[in-house]
Design a protein around this motif. Sequence first.
Motif, PDB file in Angstrom:
ATOM      1  N   UNK A 100       0.818  -1.213   0.000  1.00 51.15           N
ATOM      2  CA  UNK A 100       0.000   0.000   0.000  1.00 51.15           C
ATOM      3  C   UNK A 100       0.851   1.262   0.000  1.00 51.15           C
ATOM      4  N   UNK A 101       1.905   1.298   0.781  1.00 52.62           N
ATOM      5  CA  UNK A 101       2.750   2.497   0.837  1.00 52.62           C
ATOM      6  C   UNK A 101       3.392   2.775  -0.521  1.00 52.62           C
ATOM      7  N   UNK A 102       3.857   1.728  -1.187  1.00 53.70           N
ATOM      8  CA  UNK A 102       4.484   1.905  -2.497  1.00 53.70           C
ATOM      9  C   UNK A 102       3.515   2.423  -3.537  1.00 53.70           C
ATOM     10  N   UNK A 103       2.364   1.775  -3.636  1.00 54.95           N
ATOM     11  CA  UNK A 103       1.372   2.221  -4.614  1.00 54.95           C
ATOM     12  C   UNK A 103       0.890   3.631  -4.300  1.00 54.95           C
ATOM     13  N   UNK A 104       0.654   3.922  -3.050  1.00 50.51           N
ATOM     14  CA  UNK A 104       0.140   5.241  -2.674  1.00 50.51           C
ATOM     15  C   UNK A 104       1.149   6.330  -3.012  1.00 50.51           C
ATOM     16  N   UNK A 105       2.416   6.114  -2.727  1.00 54.67           N
ATOM     17  CA  UNK A 105       3.449   7.109  -3.062  1.00 54.67           C
ATOM     18  C   UNK A 105       3.497   7.356  -4.568  1.00 54.67           C
ATOM     19  N   UNK A 106       3.440   6.293  -5.338  1.00 48.10           N
ATOM     20  CA  UNK A 106       3.490   6.400  -6.802  1.00 48.10           C
ATOM     21  C   UNK A 106       2.277   7.163  -7.333  1.00 48.10           C
ATOM     22  N   UNK A 107       1.095   6.778  -6.888  1.00 47.95           N
ATOM     23  CA  UNK A 107      -0.127   7.422  -7.369  1.00 47.95           C
ATOM     24  C   UNK A 107      -0.212   8.873  -6.908  1.00 47.95           C
ATOM     25  N   UNK A 108       0.217   9.139  -5.695  1.00 52.27           N
ATOM     26  CA  UNK A 108       0.214  10.511  -5.194  1.00 52.27           C
ATOM     27  C   UNK A 108       1.109  11.404  -6.052  1.00 52.27           C
ATOM     28  N   UNK A 109       2.289  10.933  -6.371  1.00 47.65           N
ATOM     29  CA  UNK A 109       3.203  11.723  -7.207  1.00 47.65           C
ATOM     30  C   UNK A 109       2.568  12.026  -8.563  1.00 47.65           C
ATOM     31  N   UNK A 110       1.865  11.065  -9.131  1.00 46.76           N
ATOM     32  CA  UNK A 110       1.218  11.282 -10.427  1.00 46.76           C
ATOM     33  C   UNK A 110       0.069  12.278 -10.317  1.00 46.76           C
ATOM     34  N   UNK A 111      -0.746  12.163  -9.281  1.00 46.59           N
ATOM     35  CA  UNK A 111      -1.833  13.142  -9.085  1.00 46.59           C
ATOM     36  C   UNK A 111      -1.249  14.545  -8.941  1.00 46.59           C
ATOM     37  N   UNK A 112      -0.220  14.682  -8.144  1.00 47.70           N
ATOM     38  CA  UNK A 112       0.377  16.008  -7.935  1.00 47.70           C
ATOM     39  C   UNK A 112       0.957  16.558  -9.230  1.00 47.70           C
ATOM     40  N   UNK A 113       1.531  15.707 -10.043  1.00 45.71           N
ATOM     41  CA  UNK A 113       2.048  16.137 -11.337  1.00 45.71           C
ATOM     42  C   UNK A 113       0.920  16.636 -12.242  1.00 45.71           C
ATOM     43  N   UNK A 114      -0.187  15.919 -12.252  1.00 45.35           N
ATOM     44  CA  UNK A 114      -1.345  16.335 -13.055  1.00 45.35           C
ATOM     45  C   UNK A 114      -1.921  17.645 -12.517  1.00 45.35           C
ATOM     46  N   UNK A 115      -1.989  17.789 -11.215  1.00 40.99           N
ATOM     47  CA  UNK A 115      -2.495  19.032 -10.611  1.00 40.99           C
ATOM     48  C   UNK A 115      -1.686  20.226 -11.094  1.00 40.99           C
ATOM     49  N   UNK A 116      -0.386  20.097 -11.109  1.00 42.89           N
ATOM     50  CA  UNK A 116       0.484  21.195 -11.559  1.00 42.89           C
ATOM     51  C   UNK A 116       0.194  21.545 -13.012  1.00 42.89           C
ATOM     52  N   UNK A 117       0.076  20.537 -13.867  1.00 42.05           N
ATOM     53  CA  UNK A 117      -0.218  20.776 -15.289  1.00 42.05           C
ATOM     54  C   UNK A 117      -1.566  21.475 -15.439  1.00 42.05           C
ATOM     55  N   UNK A 118      -2.567  20.989 -14.738  1.00 38.29           N
ATOM     56  CA  UNK A 118      -3.897  21.599 -14.836  1.00 38.29           C
ATOM     57  C   UNK A 118      -3.860  23.053 -14.383  1.00 38.29           C
ATOM     58  N   UNK A 119      -3.215  23.295 -13.260  1.00 33.58           N
ATOM     59  CA  UNK A 119      -3.126  24.665 -12.727  1.00 33.58           C
ATOM     60  C   UNK A 119      -2.452  25.603 -13.738  1.00 33.58           C
ATOM     61  N   UNK A 120      -1.419  25.101 -14.407  1.00 33.05           N
ATOM     62  CA  UNK A 120      -0.693  25.913 -15.384  1.00 33.05           C
ATOM     63  C   UNK A 120      -1.534  26.257 -16.613  1.00 33.05           C
ATOM     64  N   UNK A 121      -2.585  25.496 -16.885  1.00 39.09           N
ATOM     65  CA  UNK A 121      -3.418  25.741 -18.065  1.00 39.09           C
ATOM     66  C   UNK A 121      -4.642  26.619 -17.796  1.00 39.09           C
TER      67      UNK A 121
END
Length: 158
Positions: A100-121
Amino acid sequence: MKTQIGITETNRQAVTEALAKILADETVLYVKTKNAHWNIEGADFYEKHKFFETQFGQLDYMIDSVAERIRSIGHYAPATLGSYLSLTQLTEKNKYPNDSQGFIKELLADHESIIIVLREHIKPFADDYHDLGTSDFITGLMESHEKMAWFLRSHLKQ
């Protein structure tokens, strides 16, 4: 029939190109969340299995919404795995173990990356491309990702 919605074809094309990349990111994140759902291991298996199921359900809705936004502004949405992999900024490989910790860290990083892209647009869609609808749409999409990231982040607290 030609799309007449008060946004120039050049601007609609630019917005579509950005949305296609967002759609690719959403799809890769969806598949990674499915992977977590299917392959989670550990004492908290059932709880996390259900948690990831909820998250991929939310992502499925978001994917459909992005594709339909592309269609609503007069373009076709990319819909092949090859196109998604060529457009995404995310990697489909996991850096962490199948717990769970591994998957959660990976998915969290991806969500945060998408958030940044969305905010920039948000501002360019409104100000540069005169597409307030898409600017508003991705603001809502960003808020959904922020909430999903919060839920993931909350699982990492000790």
